[in-house]
Design a protein around this motif. Structure first.
Motif, mmCIF file in Angstrom:
data_model
loop_
_atom_site.group_PDB
_atom_site.id
_atom_site.type_symbol
_atom_site.label_atom_id
_atom_site.label_comp_id
_atom_site.label_asym_id
_atom_site.label_seq_id
_atom_site.Cartn_x
_atom_site.Cartn_y
_atom_site.Cartn_z
ATOM 1 N N TYR A 127 -8.834 19.109 34.695
ATOM 2 C CA TYR A 127 -7.432 19.493 34.880
ATOM 3 C C TYR A 127 -7.251 20.217 36.204
ATOM 4 C CZ TYR A 127 -2.877 21.642 34.171
ATOM 5 O OH TYR A 127 -1.563 22.039 34.315
ATOM 6 N N LYS A 128 -6.165 19.915 36.892
ATOM 7 C CA LYS A 128 -5.852 20.571 38.158
ATOM 8 C C LYS A 128 -4.407 21.048 38.108
ATOM 9 C CE LYS A 128 -6.276 19.914 43.170
ATOM 10 N NZ LYS A 128 -6.568 18.927 44.250
ATOM 11 N N SER A 129 -4.192 22.343 38.248
ATOM 12 C CA SER A 129 -2.841 22.896 38.183
ATOM 13 C C SER A 129 -1.974 22.341 39.312
ATOM 14 C CB SER A 129 -2.883 24.423 38.282
ATOM 15 O OG SER A 129 -3.443 24.987 37.117
ATOM 16 N N PRO A 130 -0.682 22.132 39.039
ATOM 17 C CA PRO A 130 0.222 21.578 40.059
ATOM 18 C C PRO A 130 0.257 22.385 41.353
ATOM 19 C CG PRO A 130 1.280 21.541 37.909
ATOM 20 C CD PRO A 130 0.005 22.309 37.740
ATOM 21 N N VAL A 131 -0.008 23.695 41.282
ATOM 22 C CA VAL A 131 0.114 24.546 42.467
ATOM 23 C C VAL A 131 -0.867 24.154 43.573
ATOM 24 C CG1 VAL A 131 -1.543 26.328 41.771
ATOM 25 C CG2 VAL A 131 0.466 26.965 43.139
ATOM 26 N N TYR A 132 -1.905 23.386 43.225
ATOM 27 C CA TYR A 132 -2.858 22.945 44.244
ATOM 28 C C TYR A 132 -2.362 21.711 45.000
ATOM 29 C CZ TYR A 132 -6.021 26.197 41.949
ATOM 30 O OH TYR A 132 -6.588 27.339 41.423
ATOM 31 N N ASN A 133 -1.191 21.214 44.612
ATOM 32 C CA ASN A 133 -0.634 20.024 45.263
ATOM 33 C C ASN A 133 0.784 20.296 45.767
ATOM 34 O OD1 ASN A 133 -2.904 18.238 44.721
ATOM 35 N ND2 ASN A 133 -2.251 18.298 42.583
ATOM 36 N N VAL A 134 0.942 21.300 46.583
ATOM 37 C CA VAL A 134 2.263 21.621 47.123
ATOM 38 C C VAL A 134 2.630 20.604 48.204
ATOM 39 C CG1 VAL A 134 3.669 23.368 48.275
ATOM 40 C CG2 VAL A 134 1.862 24.069 46.693
ATOM 41 N N ILE A 135 3.860 20.105 48.119
ATOM 42 C CA ILE A 135 4.349 19.161 49.128
ATOM 43 C C ILE A 135 5.649 19.692 49.723
ATOM 44 C CG2 ILE A 135 3.270 17.132 48.079
ATOM 45 C CD1 ILE A 135 5.970 16.427 46.837
ATOM 46 N N VAL A 144 5.087 19.146 41.675
ATOM 47 C CA VAL A 144 5.695 18.175 40.766
ATOM 48 C C VAL A 144 4.995 18.203 39.409
ATOM 49 C CG1 VAL A 144 6.125 15.723 40.358
ATOM 50 C CG2 VAL A 144 6.432 16.677 42.646
ATOM 51 N N ILE A 145 5.791 18.231 38.345
ATOM 52 C CA ILE A 145 5.258 18.046 36.997
ATOM 53 C C ILE A 145 5.901 16.796 36.415
ATOM 54 C CG2 ILE A 145 4.790 20.494 36.610
ATOM 55 C CD1 ILE A 145 7.326 20.640 34.912
ATOM 56 N N ASP A 146 5.145 16.033 35.680
ATOM 57 C CA ASP A 146 5.641 14.771 35.123
ATOM 58 C C ASP A 146 5.842 14.937 33.623
ATOM 59 O OD1 ASP A 146 6.410 12.187 34.764
ATOM 60 O OD2 ASP A 146 4.395 11.328 34.906
ATOM 61 N N LYS A 147 7.076 15.311 33.244
ATOM 62 C CA LYS A 147 7.394 15.545 31.832
ATOM 63 C C LYS A 147 8.752 14.947 31.515
ATOM 64 C CE LYS A 147 4.796 19.847 31.204
ATOM 65 N NZ LYS A 147 4.855 21.237 30.702
ATOM 66 N N ASP A 148 8.929 14.597 30.227
ATOM 67 C CA ASP A 148 10.244 14.090 29.835
ATOM 68 C C ASP A 148 11.241 15.246 29.770
ATOM 69 O OD1 ASP A 148 9.923 15.448 27.397
ATOM 70 O OD2 ASP A 148 9.112 13.676 26.402
ATOM 71 N N LEU A 149 12.525 14.924 29.550
ATOM 72 C CA LEU A 149 13.591 15.921 29.665
ATOM 73 C C LEU A 149 13.387 17.099 28.719
ATOM 74 C CD1 LEU A 149 16.246 16.893 30.826
ATOM 75 C CD2 LEU A 149 17.443 15.472 29.138
#
Length: 203
Positions: free
Chosen positions: A16-24, A103-108
């Motif tokens: 698992y890799k937290s989203p914060v490591y992929n800032v764009i 970015v997080i990929d989740k439904d509404l």
């Protein structure tokens, strides 16, 4: 050893890799607010946030969902940082109109849960908007257990918010205008009994 309340028996995801490591960096024109955020900030705090970003830069990225079809980024958390970049000319120019985003990929439904968890972790949320969100999640078929787990609510709080939203719906589209006052009572002078009452009142 007894587990803490917040711990669960869910397995720990591998790699698992937290989203914060992929800032764009995203053009702010591609970023849009959601319509369910129950967090409000008063004008003085917004001014302080603008000053903080001017002095220290963006130290936290905004959390977004990426709608790939429209190539739009929907705010999950960080609406006020996003607002500052849009409205502050000096910050917009310095940042060249780019907003730091993860970015997080989740439904509404899960995005709503994420937004509220972020807000509640900071201790900021609006009761009226929270009750509306609970109502929408309930209508979407989410169970009380799902709502309590994903939003971090106790059963009593959930029940209270359901009551608030239920009362709001119950009285929606009702006319609560005050009726006009009734005309003043005027005794009939030809009726001796009513004339006697008028005389007693005037004494």
């Amino acid at each position: 050893m007894r587990k803490r309340k917040e711990e669960t028996d869910e397995p720990i995801p591998q790699n698992y890799k937290s989203p914060v490591y992929n800032v764009i960096a995203v053009p702010v024109e591609k970023v849009h607010a959601n319509d369910y955020n129950p967090n409000k900030v008063a004008p003085p705090e917004m001014k302080l946030l603008e000053l903080s970003i001017w002095e220290d830069g963006f130290t936290m990225p905004c959390v977004c969902y990426h709608d790939k079809e429209k190539d739009e980024y929907i705010i999950v958390d960080g609406f006020h940082r996003y607002t500052v970049l849009k409205k502050s000319k000096r910050i917009y120019e310095r940042e060249k109109g780019m907003l730091p985003v993860v970015v997080i990929d989740k439904d509404l439904s899960n995005r709503i849960g994420s937004t509220i968890r972020h807000n509640r972790a900071r201790g900021t949320h609006d009761v009226d908007l929270m009750s509306n969100i609970v109502s929408e999640l309930d209508k979407a078929g989410m169970s009380d257990q799902w709502i309590m787990k994903n939003i971090g609510m106790e059963r009593d709080e959930l029940l209270r918010l359901k009551q608030i939203s239920g009362l709001a719906e119950l009285f929606a589209n009702k006319d609560f205008t005050i009726p006009p006052p009734k005309p003043a009572y005027l005794p009939n002078p030809e009726n001796p009994e009513e004339s006697a009452v008028k005389t007693e009142v005037e004494k």
